[in-house]
Design a protein around this motif. Structure first.
Motif, PDB file in Angstrom:
ATOM      1  N   MET A  66      48.261  35.961  42.931  1.00  0.00           N
ATOM      2  CA  MET A  66      46.859  36.115  43.336  1.00  0.00           C
ATOM      3  C   MET A  66      46.196  37.295  42.626  1.00  0.00           C
ATOM      4  SD  MET A  66      47.096  35.453  47.443  1.00  0.00           S
ATOM      5  CE  MET A  66      47.734  33.910  48.111  1.00  0.00           C
ATOM      6  N   ILE A  67      46.895  38.420  42.531  1.00  0.00           N
ATOM      7  CA  ILE A  67      46.289  39.574  41.864  1.00  0.00           C
ATOM      8  C   ILE A  67      46.142  39.294  40.376  1.00  0.00           C
ATOM      9  CG2 ILE A  67      48.387  40.911  41.356  1.00  0.00           C
ATOM     10  CD1 ILE A  67      44.962  42.240  42.569  1.00  0.00           C
ATOM     11  N   ASN A  68      47.063  38.525  39.806  1.00  0.00           N
ATOM     12  CA  ASN A  68      46.913  38.146  38.398  1.00  0.00           C
ATOM     13  C   ASN A  68      45.719  37.211  38.204  1.00  0.00           C
ATOM     14  OD1 ASN A  68      49.063  39.673  37.492  1.00  0.00           O
ATOM     15  ND2 ASN A  68      50.548  38.022  37.697  1.00  0.00           N
ATOM     16  N   ALA A  69      45.481  36.330  39.175  1.00  0.00           N
ATOM     17  CA  ALA A  69      44.309  35.451  39.115  1.00  0.00           C
ATOM     18  C   ALA A  69      43.027  36.274  39.186  1.00  0.00           C
ATOM     19  CB  ALA A  69      44.357  34.432  40.252  1.00  0.00           C
ATOM     20  N   ALA A  70      43.028  37.308  40.033  1.00  0.00           N
ATOM     21  CA  ALA A  70      41.863  38.178  40.152  1.00  0.00           C
ATOM     22  C   ALA A  70      41.605  38.925  38.849  1.00  0.00           C
ATOM     23  CB  ALA A  70      42.077  39.178  41.291  1.00  0.00           C
ATOM     24  N   LEU A  71      42.657  39.437  38.232  1.00  0.00           N
ATOM     25  CA  LEU A  71      42.517  40.151  36.956  1.00  0.00           C
ATOM     26  C   LEU A  71      41.968  39.223  35.884  1.00  0.00           C
ATOM     27  CD1 LEU A  71      45.869  42.168  37.014  1.00  0.00           C
ATOM     28  CD2 LEU A  71      43.568  43.146  37.083  1.00  0.00           C
ATOM     29  N   HIS A  72      42.409  37.985  35.902  1.00  0.00           N
ATOM     30  CA  HIS A  72      41.936  37.011  34.910  1.00  0.00           C
ATOM     31  C   HIS A  72      40.450  36.736  35.088  1.00  0.00           C
ATOM     32  CE1 HIS A  72      41.334  33.108  32.920  1.00  0.00           C
ATOM     33  NE2 HIS A  72      42.338  33.467  32.151  1.00  0.00           N
ATOM     34  N   GLU A  73      39.995  36.605  36.331  1.00  0.00           N
ATOM     35  CA  GLU A  73      38.579  36.354  36.584  1.00  0.00           C
ATOM     36  C   GLU A  73      37.722  37.522  36.095  1.00  0.00           C
ATOM     37  OE1 GLU A  73      36.972  33.559  37.722  1.00  0.00           O
ATOM     38  OE2 GLU A  73      38.978  32.732  37.405  1.00  0.00           O
ATOM     39  N   HIS A  74      38.129  38.730  36.406  1.00  0.00           N
ATOM     40  CA  HIS A  74      37.348  39.893  35.996  1.00  0.00           C
ATOM     41  C   HIS A  74      37.307  40.026  34.471  1.00  0.00           C
ATOM     42  CE1 HIS A  74      37.918  41.853  40.191  1.00  0.00           C
ATOM     43  NE2 HIS A  74      36.775  41.214  40.123  1.00  0.00           N
ATOM     44  N   GLU A  75      38.351  39.527  33.801  1.00  0.00           N
ATOM     45  CA  GLU A  75      38.373  39.588  32.342  1.00  0.00           C
ATOM     46  C   GLU A  75      37.358  38.625  31.722  1.00  0.00           C
ATOM     47  OE1 GLU A  75      41.777  39.321  28.829  1.00  0.00           O
ATOM     48  OE2 GLU A  75      42.355  39.610  30.911  1.00  0.00           O
ATOM     49  N   LYS A  76      36.939  37.619  32.474  1.00  0.00           N
ATOM     50  CA  LYS A  76      36.008  36.620  31.958  1.00  0.00           C
ATOM     51  C   LYS A  76      34.555  37.090  31.992  1.00  0.00           C
ATOM     52  CE  LYS A  76      36.549  32.626  33.976  1.00  0.00           C
ATOM     53  NZ  LYS A  76      36.925  31.659  35.043  1.00  0.00           N
ATOM     54  N   ILE A  77      34.313  38.245  32.602  1.00  0.00           N
ATOM     55  CA  ILE A  77      32.932  38.718  32.752  1.00  0.00           C
ATOM     56  C   ILE A  77      32.360  39.090  31.391  1.00  0.00           C
ATOM     57  CG2 ILE A  77      31.451  40.477  33.784  1.00  0.00           C
ATOM     58  CD1 ILE A  77      33.659  40.656  36.023  1.00  0.00           C
ATOM     59  N   ASP A  78      31.213  38.541  31.084  1.00  0.00           N
ATOM     60  CA  ASP A  78      30.527  38.781  29.807  1.00  0.00           C
ATOM     61  C   ASP A  78      29.531  39.917  29.996  1.00  0.00           C
ATOM     62  OD1 ASP A  78      29.111  38.777  27.454  1.00  0.00           O
ATOM     63  OD2 ASP A  78      28.710  36.625  27.454  1.00  0.00           O
ATOM     64  N   GLU A  79      29.805  41.038  29.346  1.00  0.00           N
ATOM     65  CA  GLU A  79      28.938  42.207  29.535  1.00  0.00           C
ATOM     66  C   GLU A  79      27.517  41.958  29.033  1.00  0.00           C
ATOM     67  OE1 GLU A  79      30.358  44.515  25.458  1.00  0.00           O
ATOM     68  OE2 GLU A  79      31.274  44.994  27.380  1.00  0.00           O
ATOM     69  N   GLN A  80      27.343  40.970  28.145  1.00  0.00           N
ATOM     70  CA  GLN A  80      26.011  40.674  27.626  1.00  0.00           C
ATOM     71  C   GLN A  80      25.214  39.777  28.570  1.00  0.00           C
ATOM     72  OE1 GLN A  80      24.976  42.204  24.907  1.00  0.00           O
ATOM     73  NE2 GLN A  80      26.986  43.172  24.723  1.00  0.00           N
ATOM     74  N   ASP A  81      25.894  39.180  29.539  1.00  0.00           N
ATOM     75  CA  ASP A  81      25.222  38.234  30.436  1.00  0.00           C
ATOM     76  C   ASP A  81      25.694  38.459  31.869  1.00  0.00           C
ATOM     77  OD1 ASP A  81      23.573  36.100  31.138  1.00  0.00           O
ATOM     78  OD2 ASP A  81      25.182  34.635  30.900  1.00  0.00           O
ATOM     79  N   ALA A  82      25.881  39.716  32.225  1.00  0.00           N
ATOM     80  CA  ALA A  82      26.520  40.061  33.493  1.00  0.00           C
ATOM     81  C   ALA A  82      25.658  39.756  34.713  1.00  0.00           C
ATOM     82  CB  ALA A  82      26.911  41.539  33.484  1.00  0.00           C
ATOM     83  N   THR A  83      24.368  39.516  34.509  1.00  0.00           N
ATOM     84  CA  THR A  83      23.488  39.294  35.661  1.00  0.00           C
ATOM     85  C   THR A  83      23.263  37.819  35.967  1.00  0.00           C
ATOM     86  OG1 THR A  83      21.519  39.396  34.244  1.00  0.00           O
ATOM     87  CG2 THR A  83      22.275  41.464  35.249  1.00  0.00           C
ATOM     88  N   SER A  84      23.814  36.918  35.176  1.00  0.00           N
ATOM     89  CA  SER A  84      23.615  35.499  35.432  1.00  0.00           C
ATOM     90  C   SER A  84      24.351  35.088  36.709  1.00  0.00           C
ATOM     91  CB  SER A  84      24.133  34.657  34.263  1.00  0.00           C
ATOM     92  OG  SER A  84      25.537  34.712  34.205  1.00  0.00           O
ATOM     93  N   LYS A  85      23.923  33.961  37.272  1.00  0.00           N
ATOM     94  CA  LYS A  85      24.537  33.490  38.519  1.00  0.00           C
ATOM     95  C   LYS A  85      26.021  33.220  38.334  1.00  0.00           C
ATOM     96  CE  LYS A  85      24.159  29.869  42.032  1.00  0.00           C
ATOM     97  NZ  LYS A  85      23.398  28.678  42.485  1.00  0.00           N
ATOM     98  N   SER A  86      26.386  32.554  37.242  1.00  0.00           N
ATOM     99  CA  SER A  86      27.795  32.216  37.022  1.00  0.00           C
ATOM    100  C   SER A  86      28.647  33.473  36.867  1.00  0.00           C
ATOM    101  CB  SER A  86      27.948  31.322  35.788  1.00  0.00           C
ATOM    102  OG  SER A  86      27.531  32.005  34.618  1.00  0.00           O
ATOM    103  N   GLN A  87      28.085  34.489  36.187  1.00  0.00           N
ATOM    104  CA  GLN A  87      28.832  35.723  35.995  1.00  0.00           C
ATOM    105  C   GLN A  87      28.989  36.488  37.312  1.00  0.00           C
ATOM    106  OE1 GLN A  87      30.100  37.354  32.641  1.00  0.00           O
ATOM    107  NE2 GLN A  87      30.439  35.174  32.898  1.00  0.00           N
ATOM    108  N   GLN A  88      27.948  36.494  38.108  1.00  0.00           N
ATOM    109  CA  GLN A  88      28.037  37.159  39.401  1.00  0.00           C
ATOM    110  C   GLN A  88      29.079  36.480  40.292  1.00  0.00           C
ATOM    111  OE1 GLN A  88      24.202  37.807  41.273  1.00  0.00           O
ATOM    112  NE2 GLN A  88      23.251  38.254  39.319  1.00  0.00           N
ATOM    113  N   LEU A  89      29.135  35.148  40.201  1.00  0.00           N
ATOM    114  CA  LEU A  89      30.125  34.418  40.982  1.00  0.00           C
ATOM    115  C   LEU A  89      31.535  34.638  40.436  1.00  0.00           C
ATOM    116  CD1 LEU A  89      28.132  31.140  41.672  1.00  0.00           C
ATOM    117  CD2 LEU A  89      29.052  32.700  43.394  1.00  0.00           C
ATOM    118  N   THR A  90      31.646  34.871  39.143  1.00  0.00           N
ATOM    119  CA  THR A  90      32.948  35.197  38.558  1.00  0.00           C
ATOM    120  C   THR A  90      33.460  36.524  39.115  1.00  0.00           C
ATOM    121  OG1 THR A  90      32.477  33.983  36.507  1.00  0.00           O
ATOM    122  CG2 THR A  90      34.181  35.683  36.399  1.00  0.00           C
TER     123      THR A  90
END
Length: 260
Positions: A66-90
Motif C-alpha cells: 500500500m505504501i508503495n502504491a502511494a509513492l507511485h501515485e505521488h510520483e505521477k504528479i505533473d508539476e506543470q499541471d498540478a492544479t488540474s482535477k485529475s492531478q488533484q485526485l492523483t
C-alpha cells in the motif's frame, strides 16, 4: 509446489490489497492502484519458501504494498499541471493509500515496523529527488540510489521479521524488474525518464544507445540473480527451479527481441 502455486499466492494477496484500496471515485479518475507482482513475489518469498507466516505477516506485507502504491501515485504528479482535477485526485489517491497503509499497520500494533517504513519513505524520497539534481555521480552511486528507490520498503519488512537472508535476492530481483520496466517504457513510448538522463551521462556507456545500456544491465543483473539463486543455501529446490525458469524465460525473450 509449482509456478501456479506461486502465482496464486501473489494473485490472492494482490486481490486482497486492491479490495482494501478500492475507492469508486479514485478508480474512475486515477485508475487502479499500482500493486506490482514483482514486489508481492519478494514480500511473499519467505512464505513460499516455507517460513512461518501468520496473519500478522500477511497484513504487514499488504501495508508495504500500500505504501508503495502511494509513492507511485505521488510520483505521477505533473508539476506543470498540478492544479488540474485529475492531478488533484492523483494527490488524493496517494494520500488515501497512505491512510490505508497506516490503518493496516495500526491493526497489528507494530510500531517498530511503522518507524522503519517511515524512515524508508524519507530515504526513498531523498533518492528520487537526487534524480532531478545536476550533481555528477558515478554508475555505482546511481545504482545504489535506484536500489533504495526500488527495494527499501521491502528490505525493511524483511528485516523486521528476521527474514534478512532474503534481502540480497529481493534487491537484485527488484532492481532487475525496474530495468525491464524502463526498457519496456522506452521501446513502447520512447520516454525520456530521469534514469535515462543519468545513465546516458556515464562515460562507461559512451557510444551506446539507451536501449543498449538497458539490455546490457538486464543481462548482467539476470546473470547475477541466477547465480545467487543457484548458490542459495536456504531456498528450497523447487523454489529455485521455479524462480530460475521465470528469469531464464525472460532472458530468452529479451534475446529474441534483440535479434529481431
Amino acid at each position: 509446489m509449482n509456478a501456479a502455486y506461486i502465482e496464486k499466492q501473489v494473485s490472492q494477496l494482490k486481490k486482497n490489497i486492491l479490495m482494501q484500496l478500492h475507492h469508486r471515485t479514485l478508480l474512475q479518475f486515477t485508475g487502479q492502484p499500482v500493486v506490482e507482482d514483482s514486489q508481492l513475489l519478494y514480500l511473499l518469498l519467505p512464505k513460499i519458501n516455507g517460513e512461518h507466516w501468520s496473519a500478522r505477516h500477511e497484513k504487514a506485507a499488504s501495508a508495504v504494498a500500500m505504501i508503495n502504491a502511494a509513492l507511485h501515485e505521488h510520483e505521477k504528479i505533473d508539476e506543470q499541471d498540478a492544479t488540474s482535477k485529475s492531478q488533484q485526485l492523483t494527490v488524493l489517491a496517494g494520500d488515501y493509500y497512505s491512510g490505508m497503509y497506516y490503518i493496516t499497520l495500526a491493526s497489528i500494533s507494530d510500531i517498530p515496523l511503522i518507524r522503519a517504513l517511515s524512515e524508508a519513505v524519507v530515504e526513498i524520497s531523498e533518492c528520487k529527488t537526487a534524480l532531478y539534481e545536476p550533481e555528477k555521480r558515478d554508475v555505482k552511486e546511481w545504482f545504489e540510489i535506484l536500489q533504495v528507490i526500488e527495494t527499501k520498503t521491502i528490505e525493511q519488512f524483511l528485516k523486521r521479521f528476521d527474514f534478512d537472508v532474503y534481502i540480497d535476492i529481493a534487491c537484485q530481483g527488484l532492481v532487475l524488474t525496474r530495468f525491464k520496466h524502463e526498457l519496456q517504457q522506452y521501446q513502447e513510448l520512447h520516454q525520456n525518464t530521469h534514469v535515462k538522463r543519468v545513465l546516458e551521462q556515464q562515460k562507461e556507456y559512451a557510444g551506446l544507445s539507451y536501449e543498449q545500456i538497458l539490455q546490457y544491465q538486464i543481462s548482467d543483473l539476470s546473470s547475477n540473480l541466477i547465480r545467487s539463486i543457484k548458490s542459495s543455501p536456504f531456498l528450497l529446490d523447487e523454489v529455485k527451479t521455479i524462480m530460475l525458469q521465470h528469469i531464464e524465460s525472460d532472458m530468452s525473450e529479451h534475446q529474441t527481441m534483440r535479434e529481431g
